[in-house]
Design an enzyme around this catalytic site. Structure first.
Site, PDB file in Angstrom:
ATOM      1  CG  ASP A 260      62.486 -32.837  20.387  1.00  0.00           C
ATOM      2  OD1 ASP A 260      62.922 -32.996  19.223  1.00  0.00           O
ATOM      3  OD2 ASP A 260      62.173 -31.725  20.838  1.00  0.00           O
ATOM      4  N   GLY A 286      61.953 -35.808   9.586  1.00  0.00           N
ATOM      5  CA  GLY A 286      62.110 -34.553   8.851  1.00  0.00           C
ATOM      6  C   GLY A 286      60.816 -33.777   8.830  1.00  0.00           C
ATOM      7  CE1 TYR A 349      62.322 -31.708   3.609  1.00  0.00           C
ATOM      8  CE2 TYR A 349      62.662 -31.521   1.246  1.00  0.00           C
ATOM      9  CZ  TYR A 349      62.382 -32.290   2.356  1.00  0.00           C
ATOM     10  OH  TYR A 349      62.191 -33.644   2.216  1.00  0.00           O
TER      11      TYR A 349
END
Length: 444
Positions: A260, A286, A349
């Site tokens: 992770d 992403g 984002y």
């Protein structure tokens, strides 16, 4: 996902209807292939103004494998044109750019390349600064009108023109099929050191690269391309994707690292996994959690910022501090045109990807000076992936058509640009953010 409109416009009825209705007419793009890895044909070497780079540039262009000529024969269709405008200092010499390209631009082969070489605008000479900045508007406008799958880019040379060889090889090859309307500076304050590879076909031989988010999509394509260029790869993705990650790693002869990337100690664990260090670090991982700001809970905001930006900051800092990215290496991060132009429903984002741009511009000169490492970013536009395949039809079609090439890009287009940044020959390219978007109508 297949682009049915692109396929239709390649038929006789499709060409007829799109011409009559004034609809976009995308041309199929030629990308790198093992059987045809480079263009073949004439390359026009043109000059505007008094250039100091003529001989050195000629040697660089000869390395492309193209037939370098100063003028095309009447029946020739050159595959590329390079205009050396580094000596343009006033309006008279700027007019020579028009004079050089005006007679030949129509004859350029479909899918051809135009590269204009400029100089950085001067802080001391506002006349030179005006006309050199003018080249940017010229290149971007020509890119929007030239059509037939051709691309147009500007390379600003701030040092020896030999440092631009890797960049010119990239822009004058099928590898740059979806890169157009871009401005790249080579050399200048904070640059690294370009080192010509022993083999331009395998510039990453003997180098180790780590790619995050590598189990699928763009990350997988980046890994494949870096392996093609000779790299040994370490593929990182979340533990939930371990099965897919392992399959990709086995297929490419690489190593899988289920991790992770948002873990506080991710950087330290990466450094421990590659005790001999890395030469290339690609931040590709992403996520999106789209929703308009008024409807966006804090968790959607924080999860996107943590994966897309905070993890990049943390791991980069940790790996540089540990010396895990070797001198002469490169860091390539993934921004987005959403971070440049903004996008409704993506405040989280866009903030994360604009943050990548800020990271690159600030860190690049210091990383080069202190660690001998370059820092650059790719900024993808509409790329054909499983994620964009799920976008509603009309939004998807708008994304595909709203660029100068009138089609979506492929994951390999992002991968090729990443590989160019990663090459040791690109060591003088630093602090650059290059959009891989077919010259999207969104953003600068």
């Amino acid at each position: 996902m297949a682009d049915r409109y692109l396929n239709f416009t390649g038929t006789a009825p499709g060409r007829f209807l799109t011409r009559r209705l004034g609809l976009p007419q995308p041309a199929p793009l030629r990308r790198w292939g093992a059987e045809h890895p480079r263009f073949e044909g004439q390359l026009l070497h043109l000059t505007a103004g008094e250039s100091a780079h003529a001989d050195a540039l000629g040697k660089v262009l000869a390395g492309t494998g193209l037939d370098v000529v100063s003028s095309a024969s009447a029946d020739a269709r050159p595959v590329a044109a390079v205009v050396d405008a580094t000596g343009v200092t006033g309006l008279d010499s700027l007019a020579e750019v028009h004079a050089a390209l005006h007679p030949v631009v129509r004859s350029l082969a479909a899918g051809g390349r135009v590269v204009v070489l400029g100089a950085p605008p001067s802080a001391d000479d506002h006349h030179q600064a005006a006309v050199q900045q003018g080249l940017e508007g010229f290149v971007r406008s020509l890119g929007k009108e030239i059509g037939r799958g051709r691309t147009v880019n500007l390379v600003r040379v701030a040092g020896p023109v030999a440092d631009a060889e890797s960049t010119l090889r990239f822009l004058l090859s099928p590898k740059s099929a979806y890169v157009s309307g871009q401005v790249v500076q080579v050399g200048g304050a904070g640059e690294g050191v370009a080192a010509a590879p022993d083999d331009w076909e395998r510039p990453l031989a003997g180098r180790t690269a780590l790619i995050t988010g590598a189990a699928r999509g763009i990350g997988e394509a980046v890994a494949e391309t870096l392996v093609r260029d000779g790299a040994d790869v370490v593929l990182l993705d979340v533990p939930a994707a371990e099965a897919d990650l392992t399959k990709v790693a086995e297929r490419l002869g690489g190593r899988a690292l289920p991790l992770d990337i948002t873990a506080d100690d991710a950087g330290e664990r990466i450094a421990a996994f590659v005790p001999d260090g890395l030469d290339v670090l690609v931040h590709n991982a992403g996520i999106t959690r789209d929703r308009r700001l008024a409807n966006m809970p804090a968790e959607r905001w924080s999860s996107v910022l943590d994966v897309n930006l905070a993890s990049v900051l943390r791991t980069t800092d940790a790996l540089l501090a540990a010396g895990a990215v070797r001198r002469g290496g490169s860091i390539v991060a993934t921004a987005s045109i959403a971070g440049i132009a903004g996008n409704a429903g993506q405040t989280n984002y866009a903030a994360s990807k604009a943050g990548i741009v800020g990271l690159v511009r600030s860190l690049a000169p210091r990383a080069a000076a202190e660690h001998g490492v370059t820092v650059n970013a790719v900024a993808p536009g509409f790329i054909e992936t499983k994620m964009t395949a799920a976008v509603p039809l009309f939004i998807r079609e708008a994304g595909r058509r709203m660029n100068s090439l009138a089609q979506g890009g492929l994951p390999v287009d992002v991968a090729e640009t990443t590989a160019w940044f990663a090459s040791p020959g690109s060591g003088a390219v630093n602090g650059q953010v290059v959009r891989v978007c077919g010259q999207s109508l969104l953003g600068a």
